[in-house]
Write a protein that holds these residues in place. Structure first.
Motif, PDB file in Angstrom:
ATOM      1  N   TYR A   1       4.023   0.754  -2.275  1.00 48.92           N
ATOM      2  CA  TYR A   1       3.318   1.958  -2.033  1.00 48.92           C
ATOM      3  C   TYR A   1       3.103   2.839  -2.970  1.00 48.92           C
ATOM      4  CZ  TYR A   1       0.927   5.627   0.477  1.00 48.92           C
ATOM      5  OH  TYR A   1      -0.026   6.603   0.719  1.00 48.92           O
TER       6      TYR A   1
ATOM      7  N   TRP B   1       4.927   8.310   1.076  1.00 49.16           N
ATOM      8  CA  TRP B   1       5.490   7.421   1.971  1.00 49.16           C
ATOM      9  C   TRP B   1       6.071   7.595   3.190  1.00 49.16           C
ATOM     10  CZ3 TRP B   1       5.267   2.419   2.976  1.00 49.16           C
ATOM     11  CH2 TRP B   1       6.219   1.727   3.818  1.00 49.16           C
TER      12      TRP B   1
ATOM     13  N   ASP C   1      -3.470   6.447   8.313  1.00 49.62           N
ATOM     14  CA  ASP C   1      -3.218   5.237   7.746  1.00 49.62           C
ATOM     15  C   ASP C   1      -4.380   4.233   7.575  1.00 49.62           C
ATOM     16  OD1 ASP C   1      -0.458   6.124   8.033  1.00 49.62           O
ATOM     17  OD2 ASP C   1       0.133   4.682   9.481  1.00 49.62           O
TER      18      ASP C   1
ATOM     19  N   GLY D   1       8.148   0.633   0.360  1.00 48.12           N
ATOM     20  CA  GLY D   1       8.019   1.818  -0.054  1.00 48.12           C
ATOM     21  C   GLY D   1       7.780   1.974  -1.575  1.00 48.12           C
TER      22      GLY D   1
ATOM     23  N   TRP E   1      10.160  -8.150   9.773  1.00 49.98           N
ATOM     24  CA  TRP E   1       9.690  -7.047  10.421  1.00 49.98           C
ATOM     25  C   TRP E   1       9.226  -7.387  12.043  1.00 49.98           C
ATOM     26  CZ3 TRP E   1       4.731  -6.996  12.430  1.00 49.98           C
ATOM     27  CH2 TRP E   1       4.040  -7.726  11.897  1.00 49.98           C
TER      28      TRP E   1
ATOM     29  N   ASP F   1       3.370   3.957  11.178  1.00 44.35           N
ATOM     30  CA  ASP F   1       3.739   2.829  11.562  1.00 44.35           C
ATOM     31  C   ASP F   1       2.907   1.612  10.971  1.00 44.35           C
ATOM     32  OD1 ASP F   1       6.090   3.565  12.792  1.00 44.35           O
ATOM     33  OD2 ASP F   1       5.489   3.284  14.638  1.00 44.35           O
TER      34      ASP F   1
ATOM     35  N   THR G   1       3.713   8.576   5.904  1.00 40.66           N
ATOM     36  CA  THR G   1       2.778   7.508   6.686  1.00 40.66           C
ATOM     37  C   THR G   1       3.306   7.121   7.862  1.00 40.66           C
ATOM     38  OG1 THR G   1       3.795   5.895   5.415  1.00 40.66           O
ATOM     39  CG2 THR G   1       2.146   6.711   4.223  1.00 40.66           C
TER      40      THR G   1
ATOM     41  N   LYS H   1       3.272   1.245   7.119  1.00 40.43           N
ATOM     42  CA  LYS H   1       4.596   0.978   6.835  1.00 40.43           C
ATOM     43  C   LYS H   1       4.606  -0.453   6.981  1.00 40.43           C
ATOM     44  CE  LYS H   1       7.533   4.914   6.829  1.00 40.43           C
ATOM     45  NZ  LYS H   1       6.489   6.011   6.882  1.00 40.43           N
TER      46      LYS H   1
ATOM     47  N   ARG I   1       2.251  12.471  10.664  1.00 44.30           N
ATOM     48  CA  ARG I   1       1.712  11.123  10.832  1.00 44.30           C
ATOM     49  C   ARG I   1       0.721  10.748  11.501  1.00 44.30           C
ATOM     50  NH1 ARG I   1       7.338  11.478  10.781  1.00 44.30           N
ATOM     51  NH2 ARG I   1       8.311  10.395   8.908  1.00 44.30           N
TER      52      ARG I   1
ATOM     53  N   ARG J   1      12.109  -2.405   3.820  1.00 45.73           N
ATOM     54  CA  ARG J   1      11.490  -1.139   3.637  1.00 45.73           C
ATOM     55  C   ARG J   1      11.485  -0.466   2.528  1.00 45.73           C
ATOM     56  NH1 ARG J   1      10.648   2.890   7.634  1.00 45.73           N
ATOM     57  NH2 ARG J   1      10.836   1.468   9.410  1.00 45.73           N
TER      58      ARG J   1
END
Length: 308
Positions: free
Chosen positions: A294, A125, A90, A291, A200, A130, A128, A133, A85, A287
């Motif tokens: 994305y 996904w 990102d 996902g 979040w 933080d 990836t 996300k 990651r 979440r």
């Protein structure tokens, strides 16, 4: 939409959210809200045929004698780089989405420039970071915005300061700093609203003061109970005798976009040194939608859907 600046792309994604099964390919046919284990990914069952067990075992023994041999490191490093990651990765993906132009595929020509196609094709996904996300969690919040003004529901940014006793509790909690606070916030929201909205948050730090920044899906009539719930979760707090507790929690209904995430994640390295690697929270249902969304972005940008 908060990530995609291109009108056609944003329009297509709204339609996909409302009609997730239309034009969907096999590997991302799971609709939002499904009980499947994963969203936007193939469900593959990989097994080793019985007649190859001895062969595999033999090869494993041979491999164990070779793992430290000269010349093996480049291959291992290559795999690690591919799966690692990366905040840089990102940023590249988000920049590529923001600058993309979606057109109808013509005569086998690529939808996007080759360098961005490579980036969006190779990053799943699961791999990836933080930043991406959180960006797509926020994008999923935007899909639920009430554009007709009936309820006024929309993504709202918020910040929460934590009292000293709450800080000590979270820093020493067996579930970790984020695990402790997410449980407290969930319980407080459930108690005062009767439900836990999509939300979040990420931990930030300023002058050694840990605090939270986040986004939540809310309507104006929910602002007061949400504020009370957040204050309860944050514990008893007072910045100084003059300000009292009025600055413990702050709503900003006018801003909950990628710029907010970019600000909130700015001190990630400092936060990591204080509380460890896990410094953000996205609710399970949110979440899952992020996902899925994305995956739909990837399909559109790769020209693999007929929805446009």
């Amino acid at each position: 939409m908060t990530i995609a600046n291109n009108d056609d792309l944003g329009f297509a994604l709204v339609n996909l959210a409302l009609n997730p099964n239309e034009g969907a390919r096999d590997e991302i046919a799971t609709p939002v809200g499904s009980k499947h284990r994963d969203v936007g990914r193939r469900n593959l069952d990989i097994r080793t045929p019985p007649d190859r067990i001895n062969e595999v075992t033999t090869k494993e023994v041979q491999w164990s004698d070779r793992v430290t041999a000269v010349g093996m490191s480049p291959s291992a490093n290559k795999v690690t780089r591919r799966l690692r990651r990366s905040d840089v990765k990102d940023r590249q993906i988000i920049d590529g989405i923001q600058n993309s132009v979606v057109v109808q595929p013509l005569a086998g020509k690529p939808t996007l420039v080759d360098d961005f196609r490579v980036s969006i094709l190779t990053t799943s996904w699961a791999h990836t970071g933080d930043r991406l996300k959180l960006a797509f969690a926020n994008e999923a919040l935007a899909l639920h915005e009430d554009d007709h003004g009936e309820t006024g529901t929309r993504p709202v940014s918020w910040s929460l300061n934590l009292g000293p006793e709450r800080l000590e509790q979270a820093l020493n909690h067996p579930k970790g700093f984020v695990g402790c606070l997410s449980r407290l916030i969930n319980r407080a929201l459930k108690s005062r609203l009767g439900l836990v909205p999509f939300y979040w948050f990420i931990v930030d730090i300023e002058q050694d003061r840990l605090h939270l920044h986040g986004g939540i899906l809310a309507s104006p009539d929910q602002f007061i109970p949400i504020e009370r719930a957040m204050r309860h979760a944050g514990g008893v707090w007072s910045a100084n005798p003059r300000s009292g507790d009025k600055h413990q929690f702050h709503f900003n209904p006018e801003r909950c976009d990628y710029g907010w995430i970019n600000y909130a994640i700015g001190n990630k390295a400092k936060v990591k040194r204080v509380i460890g690697a896990h410094d953000s929270f996205i609710g399970k249902a949110l979440r899952k939608e992020a996902g899925w969304l994305y995956g739909r972005y990837r399909e559109i940008l790769r020209g693999k859907t007929d929805d446009l």
